[in-house]
Design a protein around this motif. Sequence first.
Motif, PDB file in Angstrom:
ATOM      1  N   ILE A 122       5.895  -1.158   8.021  1.00  0.00           N
ATOM      2  CA  ILE A 122       4.772  -0.240   8.146  1.00  0.00           C
ATOM      3  C   ILE A 122       5.348   1.130   8.490  1.00  0.00           C
ATOM      4  N   VAL A 137       0.855  -1.190   0.000  1.00  0.00           N
ATOM      5  CA  VAL A 137       0.000   0.000   0.000  1.00  0.00           C
ATOM      6  C   VAL A 137       0.889   1.238   0.000  1.00  0.00           C
ATOM      7  N   THR A 148      -6.252   3.200   6.298  1.00  0.00           N
ATOM      8  CA  THR A 148      -5.936   1.959   5.592  1.00  0.00           C
ATOM      9  C   THR A 148      -6.131   0.752   6.498  1.00  0.00           C
ATOM     10  N   VAL A 179      -3.300   3.268  10.139  1.00  0.00           N
ATOM     11  CA  VAL A 179      -3.064   2.001   9.446  1.00  0.00           C
ATOM     12  C   VAL A 179      -3.377   0.863  10.410  1.00  0.00           C
ATOM     13  N   SER A 196       3.546  -1.043   3.939  1.00  0.00           N
ATOM     14  CA  SER A 196       2.700   0.148   3.866  1.00  0.00           C
ATOM     15  C   SER A 196       3.577   1.387   3.972  1.00  0.00           C
TER      16      SER A 196
END
Length: 203
Positions: free
Chosen positions: A175, A69, A84, A143, A117
């Motif tokens: 992340i 992402v 997200t 997230v 991400s």
Amino acid sequence: NSTITVNADLTAGGAVSLTATGTATATNTGLINVISIDNESASAAVDVAAGVTLSGTKVDISAATDVDVTVESALTFLLSVNDTYVATDTSVTVGSGATISATAGAVSISATSDIDSDIMLGLDDSQYCAGGLTAYDVEASDVDIDRSTSSTVDTATITSTGGGVDITATNTGDIDSTVVSRFIGAAFHDFADETASVGVTGS
């Protein structure tokens, strides 16, 4: 999403390889302002049924999920928001009474989830405009990660000649959230479920 179900015996003069892969990719980029609300999911499963025989020089059974992402707003005028949610379900199951035999190599059973991400909201303007471009920006990013990864062997017989037996379940990834604002900025990461498990019963 990907699923492999084996209900019959497999015998090979070479290697036996069973691979299920599930992937998802989302990209939302803009020069000015981004409002991103995104739900991404991927699943992969390999199910070797009870009583099945797999035989080859080596045996590799794997399930893998991969989610990427990317959300980016180079310049915000007052507001940029990211929300997200990413979910993965990754599993390998060897049923009761199954027989897995590698005659000249290793037996590998693996489940792997990889989530990357990369969130970038706002512009670092500290070197010019005296920081005025972000003086009144509201930047927020959330997230949420929810994943289950498992390798399960239930009362099966596994033999390896000339190699080892490797059973793994792995969660990996990066992340990363960057929020740039001189007014209001917030970044949240929530790991609702981050389970990676290996279960071996009576084998």
